[in-house]
Design a protein around this motif. Structure first.
Motif, PDB file in Angstrom:
ATOM      1  N   LEU A  76      44.164  40.431  53.886  1.00  0.00           N
ATOM      2  CA  LEU A  76      44.894  39.451  53.066  1.00  0.00           C
ATOM      3  C   LEU A  76      44.951  38.059  53.695  1.00  0.00           C
ATOM      4  CD1 LEU A  76      47.858  41.737  51.960  1.00  0.00           C
ATOM      5  CD2 LEU A  76      45.838  41.117  50.629  1.00  0.00           C
ATOM      6  N   GLY A  77      44.479  37.930  54.936  1.00  0.00           N
ATOM      7  CA  GLY A  77      44.430  36.597  55.537  1.00  0.00           C
ATOM      8  C   GLY A  77      45.721  36.120  56.159  1.00  0.00           C
ATOM      9  N   MET A 129      48.199  48.530  43.161  1.00  0.00           N
ATOM     10  CA  MET A 129      48.845  47.279  42.748  1.00  0.00           C
ATOM     11  C   MET A 129      48.055  46.107  43.319  1.00  0.00           C
ATOM     12  SD  MET A 129      52.189  47.571  45.196  1.00  0.00           S
ATOM     13  CE  MET A 129      52.042  47.886  46.955  1.00  0.00           C
ATOM     14  N   ARG A 130      48.306  44.962  42.727  1.00  0.00           N
ATOM     15  CA  ARG A 130      47.630  43.746  43.162  1.00  0.00           C
ATOM     16  C   ARG A 130      48.519  42.988  44.144  1.00  0.00           C
ATOM     17  NH1 ARG A 130      46.575  41.997  37.083  1.00  0.00           N
ATOM     18  NH2 ARG A 130      48.404  43.365  36.973  1.00  0.00           N
ATOM     19  N   TYR A 131      47.902  42.545  45.232  1.00  0.00           N
ATOM     20  CA  TYR A 131      48.612  41.849  46.304  1.00  0.00           C
ATOM     21  C   TYR A 131      47.964  40.480  46.484  1.00  0.00           C
ATOM     22  CZ  TYR A 131      51.804  42.281  50.306  1.00  0.00           C
ATOM     23  OH  TYR A 131      52.854  42.151  51.166  1.00  0.00           O
ATOM     24  N   TRP A 189      43.932  37.602  43.987  1.00  0.00           N
ATOM     25  CA  TRP A 189      44.652  38.882  43.931  1.00  0.00           C
ATOM     26  C   TRP A 189      43.717  40.000  44.401  1.00  0.00           C
ATOM     27  CZ3 TRP A 189      49.710  38.758  43.386  1.00  0.00           C
ATOM     28  CH2 TRP A 189      50.290  37.656  42.755  1.00  0.00           C
ATOM     29  N   VAL A 190      44.220  40.807  45.288  1.00  0.00           N
ATOM     30  CA  VAL A 190      43.456  41.891  45.896  1.00  0.00           C
ATOM     31  C   VAL A 190      44.101  43.227  45.498  1.00  0.00           C
ATOM     32  CG1 VAL A 190      42.676  42.940  48.072  1.00  0.00           C
ATOM     33  CG2 VAL A 190      42.801  40.439  47.854  1.00  0.00           C
ATOM     34  N   TYR A 191      43.245  44.165  45.083  1.00  0.00           N
ATOM     35  CA  TYR A 191      43.752  45.504  44.723  1.00  0.00           C
ATOM     36  C   TYR A 191      44.008  46.309  45.997  1.00  0.00           C
ATOM     37  CZ  TYR A 191      42.844  45.050  39.725  1.00  0.00           C
ATOM     38  OH  TYR A 191      42.880  44.667  38.410  1.00  0.00           O
ATOM     39  N   LEU A 192      45.239  46.838  46.127  1.00  0.00           N
ATOM     40  CA  LEU A 192      45.603  47.707  47.242  1.00  0.00           C
ATOM     41  C   LEU A 192      46.064  49.070  46.709  1.00  0.00           C
ATOM     42  CD1 LEU A 192      47.698  45.365  49.593  1.00  0.00           C
ATOM     43  CD2 LEU A 192      45.287  45.943  49.758  1.00  0.00           C
TER      44      LEU A 192
END
Length: 737
Positions: free
Chosen positions: A262-263, A305-307, A314-317
């Protein structure tokens, strides 16, 4: 002691009696001598009387001792008896009578021995009779009631002056109780030894357990240290994000994996709310997920969920939650998350592919299906395309629930073959292609072609993927062709001209009634060699196979009854659908009888050969033709030509021909007769010699590299020095020197 004294007195008395007798018998002559003799006699009588008095006293003493010994003998606690040399009891004390009965005198001791010991006792008596000294022995005896008891014997032999055994004295003790006590003592000793061994084993086991436990403690301590270091390293390098949250989603710990995913820096996430980074549309699902994790003290089900990434994307986790609020070492909710963005993209692409595949399969004029062999031997069908509706008129869902309903649509005449092929496919795991008929829901009969591939999955489950195509038009065409062939055969049979088909080996494949009549084939079996019995016919067949068919050639032949017949013969090569030669079709028309005349060699009168049938000399000309007449080849060879590479000489008759150093590389000689032919130093590289007759052929120093000799007859052939590298001799008849 008294007995010894008594014996001494008795000996003294006897001596005195001898002295007295001497005095009495001694001669006397004078009165003085008589007086002296009387005085001596008186003294001897007095001495004898004194000895007799002492002997009587001693005798009374001995009698008293004897009574005492008799009393001891009778009332001794152990049995005592005397037997003669045969074991008959002559004396016995009271204890012995208690053991063996009150009337034992005169009975043999063997009567009281236990039956199983009688042979052993008899051996004992025989040993004692022979004078052997046996001091003690144990025997199993029995009471008068028949009850057995264990007895211990002490034996003393009674001997005469010459040393011969005249009897035995037996002292017997009942040792039954003693033996029982000994056995009990031994059993107690054995039990004690067992208990001691068990205690030692327990002590050794406890000692080993203590040592193992100590070693296990040391191993656990080392393992804990390694695991702690390993966990620290895993947390530092794991691709999964680990967060520890408070009940209000405040982040107390964040693993370094968040940097790549996620940086964010882990220290920047501490004391921030976890829900702050979740997509607003996913918050309700996360709230339900968190509530369920708090209520249940176990690992939750995964949630996607998207984070929000640090760059705004948005990243899927995919996350799991473990409730460790009650664990004093953690006191929080542990959430493991991993990036599944690529997986979501792959799932979307897979879904799109599935949609496209469904569209393709539904539009194809065929059925695509999959069969699975279950462990119990039943067959299930996880997939079948919508083409089933067009082919059979039923929906796929009915077949998916019960695949065996498909059997009801197979034509009854093809059903057994259909079942056998399905079973054979799963047994052999091979590819199958077969055609059969089906009956649709409306009763229409259709031809279909089924192509299936049977294989095992990685888990070892047998699976079949296949396609079923409607080939009704092709099936009807084949049936029509079959009917046409049958009609053609019927026509051939009925025409008055002799017609037959001969294969390259000279066997009859087909002939009509006119041919049977002409050649008297009614007693012959189809498929056996008959066509080459007439030399003229053999030449015609070989020429046709070599590419020179006959066209109404007139000839005179001698038939079986010895008469001559003029005929007109035409020949043509017959090929199958793949272009392979089946044989030679002969059409023979009778021209009438005539007198036998030898108008040409072997009775053959043929039209002159056309110039096109001759092959010009020269290697280039030979190389440009694909087939050649066998007779022409021999003529060309005799005129000096050697290069016949690549020619088609199938079925050629080249028996007993001299062809040394000929170049037959790549030549097709399959089915040809080359027996007794000289091929010395011939170049036959890559030649097709399948089924060729090479019996007694001279192949010395011939080059046969890469030649196909499958099924060839090489019996008696001389292959000395020949080169056969990479040649195929499978099925060949060999007798190589």
């Amino acid at each position: 002691m008294g007995m010894h004294l008594c014996l001494e007195l008795l000996a003294t008395s006897i001596q005195q009696l001898h002295d007295l007798a001497h005095i009495v018998t001694s001669p006397v002559s004078t009165p003085t001598e008589i007086e002296v003799k009387n005085i001596s006699l008186k003294k001897a009588i007095l001495a004898l009387q004194s000895s007799l008095t002492e002997l009587e006293t001693s005798q009374r003493s001995v009698a008293g001792e004897l009574d005492r010994y008799r009393e001891l003998f009778d009332f001794a606690p152990d049995g005592y008896f005397v037997t003669d040399v045969n074991g008959d009891i002559t004396e016995a004390n009271f204890a012995a009578t208690l053991m063996f009965g009150f009337h034992i005198i005169g009975k043999n001791l063997a009567n009281f021995v236990y039956p199983s010991y009688k042979d052993q006792f008899q051996n004992l008596i025989e040993q004692l009779q022979r004078g052997q000294n046996i001091k003690s022995l144990d025997f199993r005896m029995r009471f008068p009631t028949g009850q057995p008891f264990d007895a211990s014997f002490k034996i003393i032999s009674i001997r005469a002056l010459d040393g011969k055994v005249t009897g035995m004295r037996w002292w017997v003790q009942d040792i039954t109780q003693r033996k029982q006590e000994v056995e009990k003592l031994q059993q107690s000793h054995q039990r004690l030894e067992i208990r001691v061994a068990e205690m030692n084993a327990k002590l050794n086991l406890m000692d080993r357990q203590i040592r193992v436990e100590r070693e296990e403690q040391r191993r656990i301590s080392r393992s804990l240290a390694r695991n702690e270091a390993k966990l620290r390293a895993i947390m530092q390098h794991s691709s999964d994000i680990v967060n520890i949250l408070d009940i209000d989603t405040t982040i107390h710990y964040c693993s370094p994996a968040i940097i790549k995913a996620l940086g964010y820096m882990p220290e920047d996430m501490i004391d921030k709310k976890f829900v702050k980074f979740i997509h607003p549309e996913d918050l309700p699902n996360f709230q339900s997920f968190l509530t369920q994790s708090v209520d249940e003290m176990s690992v939750s089900t995964p949630i996607v969920m998207r984070y929000q990434h640090s760059n705004g994307n948005w990243v899927y986790l995919e996350s799991l939650c473990c409730n460790l609020l009650q664990d004093p070492n953690v006191q929080g909710l542990v959430i493991n998350s991993r990036d599944i963005t690529e997986r979501k993209r792959a799932e979307s692409a897979l879904q799109e592919s599935k949609i496209r595949l469904d569209a393709i399969t539904s539009s194809m004029p065929a059925i695509i299906y999959r069969l699975v062999m279950n462990p119990d031997g039943s067959i299930s069908m996880p997939f079948i395309s919508d083409g089933l509706v067009d082919l059979l008129g039923i929906a796929p869902r009915y077949i998916l629930s019960n695949p065996y309903e498909l059997i009801d649509f197979v034509h009854p005449e093809d059903l057994d073959q259909f079942k056998a092929l399905i079973k054979g496919g799963f047994d052999k795991l091979a590819n199958f292609r077969h055609e059969f008929r089906i009956i649709t829901i409306s009763g229409e009969v259709k031809w279909v072609q089924n192509i299936a591939r049977y294989y095992l999955t990685e888990s070892g489950k047998p699976i079949a993927d296949g396609i079923c195509i409607d080939i009704s038009e092709k099936g009807e065409a084949e049936l029509s062709l079959q009917r046409t062939n049958e009609l053609l055969k019927a026509v051939i049979k009925s025409v008055p001209v002799a017609i037959d088909i001969i294969n390259p080996e000279g066997k009859i494949l087909l002939c009509n009634a006119a041919a049977e009549k002409l050649f008297a084939l009614d007693t012959l079996i189809m498929g056996y060699p008959n066509a080459t019995q007439v030399p003229e016919f053999q030449t015609a067949i070989l020429d046709t196979l070599a590419g020179s068919p006959l066209d109404r050639v007139h000839m005179d032949i001698e038939i079986r009854d010895g008469s001559w017949l003029s005929i007109s013969m035409s020949t043509v090569l017959v090929h199958d659908s793949n272009g392979q030669i089946i044989g030679v079709l002969r059409i023979i028309e009778e021209l009438g009888d005539r007198n036998a005349q030898n108008t040409s060699l072997n009775g053959l009168s043929m039209e002159p050969l056309r110039s096109s049938a001759l092959v010009p000399l020269g290697a280039e000309a030979i190389a440009n033709v694909s087939s050649i007449n066998a007779n022409t080849l021999i003529i060309q060879y005799q005129t000096g030509q050697r290069n016949f590479a690549g020619l088609n000489l199938r079925g050629a008759y080249l028996a007993k021909v001299e062809l040394p150093q000929v170049d037959f590389s790549g030549v097709a000689l399959n089915g040809s007769n080359c027996s007794h032919t000289n091929f010395q130093y011939a170049n036959m590289r890559g030649a097709d010699l399948r089924g060729a007759n090479l019996q007694y052929a001279d192949l010395k120093w011939a080059d046969l590299r890469g030649a196909d000799l499958r099924g060839a007859d090489l019996r008696g052939a001389d292959t000395k020095g020949s080169i056969t590298d990479e040649s195929n001799f499978r099925g060949a008849l060999l007798s190589i020197n």
